[in-house]
Scaffold this motif. Structure first.
Motif, mmCIF file in Angstrom:
data_model
loop_
_atom_site.group_PDB
_atom_site.id
_atom_site.type_symbol
_atom_site.label_atom_id
_atom_site.label_comp_id
_atom_site.label_asym_id
_atom_site.label_seq_id
_atom_site.Cartn_x
_atom_site.Cartn_y
_atom_site.Cartn_z
ATOM 1 N N LYS A 189 46.043 37.326 42.972
ATOM 2 C CA LYS A 189 47.121 37.864 42.080
ATOM 3 C C LYS A 189 46.855 39.546 41.652
ATOM 4 C CE LYS A 189 48.629 33.203 39.680
ATOM 5 N NZ LYS A 189 48.189 32.928 38.446
ATOM 6 N N GLN A 190 45.495 39.832 41.518
ATOM 7 C CA GLN A 190 45.220 41.245 41.449
ATOM 8 C C GLN A 190 45.120 42.367 42.824
ATOM 9 O OE1 GLN A 190 44.745 43.881 38.741
ATOM 10 N NE2 GLN A 190 43.805 44.653 40.087
ATOM 11 N N ARG A 191 45.294 41.661 43.749
ATOM 12 C CA ARG A 191 45.376 42.240 44.407
ATOM 13 C C ARG A 191 47.068 41.907 45.160
ATOM 14 N NH1 ARG A 191 42.799 41.891 49.497
ATOM 15 N NH2 ARG A 191 43.635 43.958 49.705
ATOM 16 N N LEU A 192 47.657 40.896 45.339
ATOM 17 C CA LEU A 192 48.933 40.615 45.485
ATOM 18 C C LEU A 192 49.920 41.856 44.343
ATOM 19 C CD1 LEU A 192 50.991 38.420 47.345
ATOM 20 C CD2 LEU A 192 51.148 37.154 44.503
ATOM 21 N N GLY A 193 49.761 41.821 42.818
ATOM 22 C CA GLY A 193 50.235 42.747 42.689
ATOM 23 C C GLY A 193 50.131 44.089 42.790
ATOM 24 N N ALA A 194 48.822 44.175 43.812
ATOM 25 C CA ALA A 194 49.018 45.887 43.575
ATOM 26 C C ALA A 194 49.850 45.994 44.805
ATOM 27 C CB ALA A 194 46.875 46.281 43.862
ATOM 28 N N CYS A 195 49.133 45.176 46.089
ATOM 29 C CA CYS A 195 49.700 45.932 46.896
ATOM 30 C C CYS A 195 51.828 45.583 47.159
ATOM 31 C CB CYS A 195 49.399 44.128 48.641
ATOM 32 S SG CYS A 195 47.619 45.284 49.181
ATOM 33 N N ILE A 196 52.371 44.632 45.966
ATOM 34 C CA ILE A 196 53.489 45.081 46.024
ATOM 35 C C ILE A 196 53.991 46.708 45.461
ATOM 36 C CG2 ILE A 196 55.281 43.991 44.731
ATOM 37 C CD1 ILE A 196 54.025 41.451 44.466
ATOM 38 N N GLU B 25 39.342 39.896 32.126
ATOM 39 C CA GLU B 25 38.873 41.386 32.791
ATOM 40 C C GLU B 25 39.791 41.944 33.557
ATOM 41 O OE1 GLU B 25 33.973 42.882 33.771
ATOM 42 O OE2 GLU B 25 34.452 40.749 34.178
ATOM 43 N N ILE B 26 40.382 41.615 34.480
ATOM 44 C CA ILE B 26 40.924 41.581 35.658
ATOM 45 C C ILE B 26 42.536 41.665 34.937
ATOM 46 C CG2 ILE B 26 42.669 40.556 37.460
ATOM 47 C CD1 ILE B 26 39.865 38.774 38.765
ATOM 48 N N GLN B 27 42.442 41.805 33.946
ATOM 49 C CA GLN B 27 43.927 42.033 33.285
ATOM 50 C C GLN B 27 44.327 43.734 32.732
ATOM 51 O OE1 GLN B 27 44.798 39.163 29.885
ATOM 52 N NE2 GLN B 27 46.472 37.324 31.102
ATOM 53 N N ASN B 28 42.617 43.644 32.243
ATOM 54 C CA ASN B 28 42.746 45.028 32.069
ATOM 55 C C ASN B 28 42.283 46.171 33.201
ATOM 56 O OD1 ASN B 28 42.957 43.960 29.589
ATOM 57 N ND2 ASN B 28 40.863 43.736 28.654
ATOM 58 N N TYR C 212 47.300 48.822 40.471
ATOM 59 C CA TYR C 212 48.069 49.183 40.974
ATOM 60 C C TYR C 212 46.281 49.390 42.284
ATOM 61 C CZ TYR C 212 52.128 51.030 41.317
ATOM 62 O OH TYR C 212 53.528 51.165 40.782
ATOM 63 N N LEU C 213 45.008 48.855 41.376
ATOM 64 C CA LEU C 213 43.971 49.110 42.349
ATOM 65 C C LEU C 213 43.805 47.275 42.662
ATOM 66 C CD1 LEU C 213 41.288 50.576 41.287
ATOM 67 C CD2 LEU C 213 40.142 49.015 39.830
ATOM 68 N N GLU C 214 42.957 48.217 43.942
ATOM 69 C CA GLU C 214 42.857 46.605 44.917
ATOM 70 C C GLU C 214 41.605 45.943 45.123
ATOM 71 O OE1 GLU C 214 44.661 46.230 48.696
ATOM 72 O OE2 GLU C 214 44.790 48.521 48.521
ATOM 73 N N ILE C 215 40.536 47.355 44.506
ATOM 74 C CA ILE C 215 38.788 46.957 45.088
ATOM 75 C C ILE C 215 38.428 47.338 43.716
ATOM 76 C CG2 ILE C 215 37.073 47.227 46.597
ATOM 77 C CD1 ILE C 215 38.669 45.446 47.542
ATOM 78 N N VAL C 216 37.513 47.110 43.218
ATOM 79 C CA VAL C 216 36.661 47.312 42.118
ATOM 80 C C VAL C 216 35.319 47.828 43.074
ATOM 81 C CG1 VAL C 216 35.940 47.066 40.095
ATOM 82 C CG2 VAL C 216 38.022 45.788 40.767
#
Length: 303
Positions: free
Chosen positions: A136-143, A279-282, A286-290
């Motif tokens: 979901k983090q990557r999905l939101g960032a790509c959107i 941790e991911i919520q924070n 727009y961040l795909e890779i940490v």
């Protein structure tokens, strides 16, 4: 020459586009031709590396005019180099430390022989795909990036008549259109060289989106129509999957310079609200890779 080592080694292709069937005669400038990689567990590597290396020195340096390559590696070290870890991360955020194209590569490692049965198992383990929160983090960032490049940047450049910047923005828009397609198919995307070819092989969405991406590259201007169609396709698919866009307040609408594509953009906060890992919520949306605190993979050597 070394029958005693056979129960302790695995052998296959260690890298390159031939691993996933994409290499061709145009790519002969690097890693093209006969090659083999031998993997061993650490204790076996310490025992057999030198004898195997001595056998390799007797093998031909060329075959039918092509340079050959022979490698023997500690399997643990190989996995650390490829992914930064020996097995799939246990935490969701741990997955965001691994570049997606590395995940694509590691699951596409042909193993021709596996005495201990460990190498193929290690590679296959990463096929489990992203945990839901990492996805979901990557999905939101790509959107977010898809909307930014397709609306904010591309349309401004076209309205200025700046066709160079518009074409550049379209390339980034197309990149994120394909990356989003991979995420919705729950498949890892390769690096840029094979992104479009692998995208066209996806079982859903690609057959609708790929012609529109191609049409955008053929057009010298006015790509807005193709971009809108692509965003609409993704809105429909995300809605079908159960994601609904956040409602926009009048104050938020008044702050927008562009309102095109907002049905897609407002899915970003909606998706992020369903992330459970604090941790991911924070993370920046727009961040795909940490980047990890240490640099376990060679990805982080270059910016």
């Amino acid at each position: 020459e070394l029958p005693e080592c056979l129960p302790h080694i695995a052998a296959g292709l260690g890298g390159g586009s031939q691993c996933h069937g994409n290499d061709d005669e145009i790519s002969q400038d690097h890693g093209w031709g006969p090659m083999i990689m031998v993997w061993m567990l650490t204790d076996d590597y310490d025992r057999f590396f030198e004898p195997i290396k001595n056998v390799f020195t007797k093998l031909p340096k060329q075959f039918m005019g092509y340079r050959t390559e022979w490698w023997a590696l500690d399997l643990d070290e190989f996995m650390k180099m490829q992914t930064g870890c020996l097995s799939p991360p246990k935490s969701a955020i741990g997955w965001l430390h691994i570049p997606e194209d590395y995940l694509f590569e590691v699951i596409n490692r042909p193993v021709f022989y596996d005495g201990p049965g460990e190498a193929a198992k290690r590679f296959k383990a990463f096929e489990c795909y992203y945990p839901e929160d990492a996805w979901k983090q990557r999905l939101g960032a790509c959107i977010g990036w898809l909307w930014s490049w397709g609306v904010k940047y591309h349309r401004r450049a076209e309205r200025r008549g700046d066709q160079i910047t518009a074409a550049y923005s379209w390339s980034w828009f197309a990149t994120y259109a394909m990356k989003l397609g991979f995420l919705l198919n729950r498949r890892y995307a390769p690096y840029h060289k094979w992104l479009y070819r692998e995208f066209c092989r996806l079982p859903k969405i690609a057959h609708e989106v790929a012609p529109l991406i191609k049409a955008g590259y053929s057009a010298r201007s006015k790509r807005d129509r193709q971009a809108t169609k692509i965003m609409d396709i993704y809105v429909h698919e995300l809605n079908r999957m159960g994601f609904k866009a956040e409602e926009m307040t009048p104050e938020f609408c008044a702050s927008l310079a562009y309102t095109e594509g907002m049905d897609l953009y407002m899915l970003l906060p909606s998706i992020r609200k369903t992330i459970q890992c604090e941790e991911i919520q924070n993370l920046n949306p727009y961040l795909e890779i940490v980047m990890p605190s240490s640099r376990p993979t060679y990805t982080w050597v270059q910016p």
